[in-house]
Design an enzyme around this catalytic site. Sequence first.
Site, PDB file in Angstrom:
ATOM      1  N   CYS A  64      -1.638  -5.655 -56.684  1.00  0.00           N
ATOM      2  CA  CYS A  64      -2.048  -7.091 -56.104  1.00  0.00           C
ATOM      3  C   CYS A  64      -1.483  -7.894 -56.948  1.00  0.00           C
ATOM      4  O   CYS A  64      -1.051  -8.088 -58.065  1.00  0.00           O
ATOM      5  CB  CYS A  64      -3.364  -7.258 -56.278  1.00  0.00           C
ATOM      6  SG  CYS A  64      -4.142  -8.859 -55.645  1.00  0.00           S
ATOM      7  N   CYS A  94      -6.683 -11.968 -61.200  1.00  0.00           N
ATOM      8  CA  CYS A  94      -8.065 -11.884 -61.426  1.00  0.00           C
ATOM      9  C   CYS A  94      -8.270 -10.905 -62.913  1.00  0.00           C
ATOM     10  O   CYS A  94      -7.956  -9.802 -62.773  1.00  0.00           O
ATOM     11  CB  CYS A  94      -8.786 -11.478 -60.184  1.00  0.00           C
ATOM     12  SG  CYS A  94      -8.531 -12.247 -58.931  1.00  0.00           S
ATOM     13  N   CYS A 148      -9.964  -7.466 -62.536  1.00  0.00           N
ATOM     14  CA  CYS A 148      -9.702  -6.402 -61.631  1.00  0.00           C
ATOM     15  C   CYS A 148      -8.700  -5.529 -62.172  1.00  0.00           C
ATOM     16  O   CYS A 148      -7.728  -5.742 -62.633  1.00  0.00           O
ATOM     17  CB  CYS A 148      -9.352  -7.000 -60.488  1.00  0.00           C
ATOM     18  SG  CYS A 148      -9.043  -6.017 -58.993  1.00  0.00           S
ATOM     19  N   CYS A 201     -17.517  -0.835 -45.293  1.00  0.00           N
ATOM     20  CA  CYS A 201     -16.787  -2.047 -45.964  1.00  0.00           C
ATOM     21  C   CYS A 201     -15.183  -1.751 -46.042  1.00  0.00           C
ATOM     22  O   CYS A 201     -14.754  -0.890 -46.950  1.00  0.00           O
ATOM     23  CB  CYS A 201     -17.354  -2.523 -47.233  1.00  0.00           C
ATOM     24  SG  CYS A 201     -19.062  -2.892 -47.076  1.00  0.00           S
ATOM     25  N   CYS A 223     -17.454  -4.618 -42.026  1.00  0.00           N
ATOM     26  CA  CYS A 223     -17.421  -5.725 -42.848  1.00  0.00           C
ATOM     27  C   CYS A 223     -15.823  -5.476 -43.495  1.00  0.00           C
ATOM     28  O   CYS A 223     -15.530  -4.650 -44.056  1.00  0.00           O
ATOM     29  CB  CYS A 223     -18.279  -5.903 -44.064  1.00  0.00           C
ATOM     30  SG  CYS A 223     -17.885  -7.176 -44.744  1.00  0.00           S
ATOM     31  N   CYS A 233     -20.531 -12.529 -46.241  1.00  0.00           N
ATOM     32  CA  CYS A 233     -21.017 -12.097 -47.451  1.00  0.00           C
ATOM     33  C   CYS A 233     -20.231 -12.377 -48.524  1.00  0.00           C
ATOM     34  O   CYS A 233     -19.106 -12.262 -48.376  1.00  0.00           O
ATOM     35  CB  CYS A 233     -20.581 -10.535 -47.164  1.00  0.00           C
ATOM     36  SG  CYS A 233     -21.033  -9.510 -48.484  1.00  0.00           S
ATOM     37  N   ARG A 239     -27.382  -7.378 -52.393  1.00  0.00           N
ATOM     38  CA  ARG A 239     -27.057  -5.877 -52.511  1.00  0.00           C
ATOM     39  C   ARG A 239     -26.581  -5.676 -53.922  1.00  0.00           C
ATOM     40  O   ARG A 239     -26.206  -6.527 -54.674  1.00  0.00           O
ATOM     41  CB  ARG A 239     -25.646  -5.725 -51.611  1.00  0.00           C
ATOM     42  CG  ARG A 239     -25.149  -4.315 -52.084  1.00  0.00           C
ATOM     43  CD  ARG A 239     -23.869  -4.288 -51.076  1.00  0.00           C
ATOM     44  NE  ARG A 239     -24.281  -4.445 -49.689  1.00  0.00           N
ATOM     45  CZ  ARG A 239     -23.872  -5.223 -48.912  1.00  0.00           C
ATOM     46  NH1 ARG A 239     -22.658  -6.097 -49.318  1.00  0.00           N
ATOM     47  NH2 ARG A 239     -24.139  -5.471 -47.772  1.00  0.00           N
TER      48      ARG A 239
END
Length: 428
Positions: free
Chosen positions: A65, A69, A72, A109, A142, A202, A272
């Site tokens: 990626c 972040c 992560c 998801c 999702c 979400c 959740r």
Amino acid sequence: MDLLNTLVDKGLRRELPTREEALAVLATSDDELLDVVAAAGKVRRQWFGRRVKLNYLVNLKSGLCPEDCSYCSQRLGSKAGILKYTWLKPDEASRAAAAGVAGGAKRVCLVASGRGPTDRDVDRVSKTIEAIKEENEGVEVCACLGLLSDGQADRLRSAGADAYNHNLNTSEETYGAITTTHTYADRVETVQQAQAAGLSACSGLIAGMGESDKDLVDVVFALRDLDPDSVPVNFLIPFEGTPLAKEWNLTPQRCLRILAMVRFVCPDVEVRLAGGREVHLRSMQPLALHLVNSIFLGDYLTSEGQAGQTDLDMITDAGFEVEGAGTTTLPRHRADALSGGRGTQDATAGPGCGSHGTAGAAGCGSHGGGGGCGPCGGHGEQEQQPVGGVAGAGEGVPASRTDAAGAARTDLVAVRRRGAGTDLAPNA
């Protein structure tokens, strides 16, 4: 406690507590913990009965990626020993999804690392959604692909997506300490684009990054203002070597207080329990079911969860039931608001009744980079400071999280080596 009586009354009326009341929940003592759980449990049962919705993550594209972040493992410059692979083919993703559905998941998801999808990526994911829906009748899908461009949310909905996940993660005030390659406002805009396209939104948070109580309350109130249908609560998975690897700030008691606060602020929303529950709640996970009405089944994006059958046994042993595919997740008033019963959602079930209609609704989420939403944990090259004061005055690193020398226990975090992107059977 007068505080808890007030919060229960407000939760049953869907009335927003004050920030001071939310902060007071986080400040309660361990002696008061079971009272806090019992009070928030009344609100949870009012709107969701004793049902637990199961969700299943499929990592469509892992690692590499461009975003930074700090939580992560898929971030820019990561040296984490995670699985790295490019896009799964639609039939591969459909097979992975089928494993989760067979285990009882009613929502799949679909997550991909990256800043956001190209139009070609949206085409690819659209084919995957169609393949999953063709093979698994009634399943909810999702998507979690990062920051959206104009028109992409509409295209995902046209392909059959039911929801879109993009987490706020932490407060606006401290967001820049976590990520520099995109902004808090970028995340808010993507959630709003999903809502404008008629997708069930979400969006949630990650706790345990060194944030203050004020930061936690700020992000939860910001989520309440955005009004997503689903709020995933993640607890930081501090992978060894990540900028936040030393942030072992959470105890099971702290986690339960955070979940209770979220329930009081978002009484009728699908809350959740997401990434990090096994690491930080451990044997206290069953108590969390009195606060949340949704969990992930099996593994996460780059980290292992507990065995799928263990999840199912935990739900049964705690006196709850797995929400069936024919049950509406959301209370009637929220289901009605979702585009007049769009997609598979049935608005006939009343709040907390657990009655069976023709479908379900809402939610995805967890840790992720600019694109990924699923729980993964971070892995970076440089050390960074936590976003705020250490969570919970005087807590420090929990004793059960350290070895004899006082160093953080890194063996508690297991990298996922099975399921999507591998030749091994998934954990479902």
